[in-house]
Design an enzyme around this catalytic site. Structure first.
Site, PDB file in Angstrom:
ATOM      1  CG  ASP A  93      40.537  44.781  44.429  1.00 58.09           C
ATOM      2  OD1 ASP A  93      40.894  43.834  45.125  1.00 58.09           O
ATOM      3  OD2 ASP A  93      41.258  45.789  44.262  1.00 58.09           O
ATOM      4  CB  THR A 144      38.298  41.398  52.971  1.00 55.88           C
ATOM      5  OG1 THR A 144      37.666  40.871  51.799  1.00 55.88           O
ATOM      6  CG2 THR A 144      39.787  41.504  52.732  1.00 55.88           C
ATOM      7  CG  ASN A 169      34.338  45.813  52.023  1.00 54.11           C
ATOM      8  OD1 ASN A 169      35.161  44.895  51.993  1.00 54.11           O
ATOM      9  ND2 ASN A 169      33.090  45.635  52.429  1.00 54.11           N
ATOM     10  CD  GLN A 172      42.374  37.148  44.126  1.00 55.75           C
ATOM     11  OE1 GLN A 172      42.602  38.337  43.914  1.00 55.75           O
ATOM     12  NE2 GLN A 172      41.693  36.737  45.176  1.00 55.75           N
ATOM     13  CE  LYS A 213      41.922  41.820  42.294  1.00 51.81           C
ATOM     14  NZ  LYS A 213      41.884  41.263  43.664  1.00 51.81           N
TER      15      LYS A 213
HETATM   16  N1  GLU Z   1      39.328  41.487  45.623  1.00 51.28           N
HETATM   17  C1  GLU Z   1      39.361  40.528  46.706  1.00 51.28           C
HETATM   18  C2  GLU Z   1      40.766  40.006  46.883  1.00 51.28           C
HETATM   19  O1  GLU Z   1      41.712  40.724  46.675  1.00 51.28           O
HETATM   20  C3  GLU Z   1      38.286  39.481  46.601  1.00 51.28           C
HETATM   21  C4  GLU Z   1      38.240  38.671  45.350  1.00 51.28           C
HETATM   22  C5  GLU Z   1      37.028  37.738  45.230  1.00 51.28           C
HETATM   23  O2  GLU Z   1      36.209  37.681  46.140  1.00 51.28           O
HETATM   24  O3  GLU Z   1      36.967  37.079  44.214  1.00 51.28           O
HETATM   25  O4  GLU Z   1      40.994  38.886  47.273  1.00 51.28           O
END
Ligand code: GLU
Length: 447
Positions: free
Chosen positions: A167, A211, A242, A112, A127
């Site tokens: 997530d 996404t 999603n 991330q 995360k």
């Molecule tokens: N879980 C998503 C990722 O892997 C989105 C994270 C978010 O929007 O903060 O990027």
């Protein structure tokens, strides 16, 4: 191969984080790419930037007790890893899945950092999640779990500190319960504390789709760079959550035909192209398995239980389920079946051996950090709207997302060129993402 300065750093990561194999894999992949950047910038090694980046700023582990509908008490474990805040507040989703342990949360948090940096927006990396299994749980059980989880998490987060989102296992419903509990405990309507909210309480247009749409936009750019497009292409998308659903939606709008998708029970092939309205009904509304899709679709589709969707030949593959879902063998099958492009909608879905096979075969390979950054980028847009108490239209938001994805694609290519690895999106994404964080860390002093 690791740069000579990086081998001892990696050995140290192995020693300090025993048993966290996914985290080791994610670190190694980044370290393998950034050697050339260290050659050009000796100040990074002098200030031990890599060692610092590999060590989370803070890690929180907590107990999550909750009661099921029969009155039985359950104890789960909650995590939040606040990895790097050089570029902005920690930002990253929460994953609720039985496989979650510290190693998974750290791999996701580490990825991330660079993904968020690539968006060019002011967000750090973090995360979290829990080993809670939402499968088969009632709505009230989910609510009670989310409330208990937030009862501890709330003291660690905040719109200027750490901003979670969804997530795997955490969607709009869960974000609603989490935000509701945060608001109740703190007595603050702090919209920017979490993203992925419902549209009626501070959520952003296109966040749900972001996404998947973003990943399709990224692959569209890769195809254009090779003088082709989605038009008429046979596409396989793994997963049916999603990310997969909105990847399919955008690919169909761009003229591609998605012939298969999957879940943990197996896959469906549908040579006439997935019927998206039916898939949404089965997965999003009724929360059932993909075999129900095949049954209701009738003769056009068939369900194949317990096998990998990557045995279905395609020109474009979009892994959108989970980490390490494409093995070396799957990659070989895909290449033999005529695959020319791969866009990672999930985080780290391709095993290192698979990445090597794709790259050696000349497949355009878009790593998750770049290809699936549209979700978190749109989360940053949600934070912008919350901060200014504004809400943008769907059209404007989608245009912003498309621009961001085009920009990420362009920077990956330009950086790969600059470092003498033309067309290597993995190197481009890792170096470009890393440099922005490293420069900020240098500027901020020894933190
Ligand atoms: N879980 C998503 C990722 O892997 C989105 C994270 C978010 O929007 O903060 O990027």
């Amino acid at each position: 191969m690791l740069h000579e300065k990086l081998s001892p750093v990696y050995d140290n990561v192995l020693r300090r984080n025993p048993g966290e194999t996914e985290f080791h894999q994610a670190v190694r992949e980044v370290l393998e790419s950034i050697g050339p950047a260290l050659g050009k910038h000796p100040e990074y090694a002098e200030s031990k930037i890599i060692e610092r980046i590999c060590e989370p700023e803070r890690q929180v582990i907590f107990r999550v007790p909750w009661e099921d509908d029969r009155g039985e008490v359950h104890i789960n474990r909650g995590f939040r890893v606040e990895f790097n805040s050089a570029l902005g507040p920690y930002k990253g989703g929460l994953r609720f899945h039985p496989s979650v342990y510290l190693g998974i949360v750290k791999f996701l948090g580490f990825e991330q950092i660079f993904k968020n940096s690539l968006t060019g927006l002011p967000i750090g990396g973090g995360k979290g999640g829990s080993d809670f299994d939402p499968k088969g749980r009632s709505q009230r059980e989910i609510m009670r779990f989310c409330q208990s989880f937030m009862t501890e998490l709330y003291r660690h987060i905040g719109e200027h500190t750490d901003v979670p989102a969804g997530d795997i296992g955490v969607g709009g419903r869960e974000v609603g319960y989490l935000f509701g509990q945060y608001k109740r405990i703190t007595n603050r309507y702090e919209s920017g504390v979490i993203t992925g909210k419902g549209l009626s309480f501070g959520g952003a247009q296109v966040r749900t789709e972001a996404t998947g749409y973003g990943c399709a936009f990224f692959v569209d750019e890769m195809l254009k760079a090779r003088g082709t497009s989605f038009d008429g292409k046979r596409v396989v998308v793994s997963g049916s959550g999603n990310v997969a659903i909105y990847t399919i939606e955008k690919i169909q709008q761009l003229g591609g035909t998605v012939v298969a998708c999957s879940d943990s029970s197996g896959y469906v092939v549908d040579d006439q192209g997935i019927d998206l309205a039916l898939l949404k009904q089965v997965k999003e509304v009724e929360r059932l398995r993909v075999d129900v899709y095949a049954k209701r679709r009738g003769g056009a589709a068939s369900f194949v239980p317990g096998r990998s969707v990557w045995e279905v030949p395609c020109e474009v593959a979009m892994p959108s389920a989970t980490q390490n879902e494409i093995t070396g063998r799957d990659a070989e099958l895909l290449v033999r079946g005529g695959c020319i492009a791969v866009g990672e909608g999930a985080n780290m879905p391709t095993m290192p051996e698979g990445v090597r096979i794709f790259q050696e075969a000349g497949v355009a390979f878009g790593p998750g950090k770049a290809a699936n950054a549209g979700g978190v980028a749109t989360s940053a847009l949600e934070m912008q709207q919350n901060a200014s108490r504004d809400s943008w239209t769907f059209e404007f938001s989608e245009r912003r997302l498309a621009e961001i994805m085009r920009d990420i694609h362009g920077r990956c290519l330009a950086t790969a060129d600059e470092y003498g690895m033309p067309g290597n999106y993995v190197a481009g994404a890792n170096i470009d993402g890393f440099k922005r964080v490293a420069d900020a860390m240098l500027a901020l002093g020894l933190i």
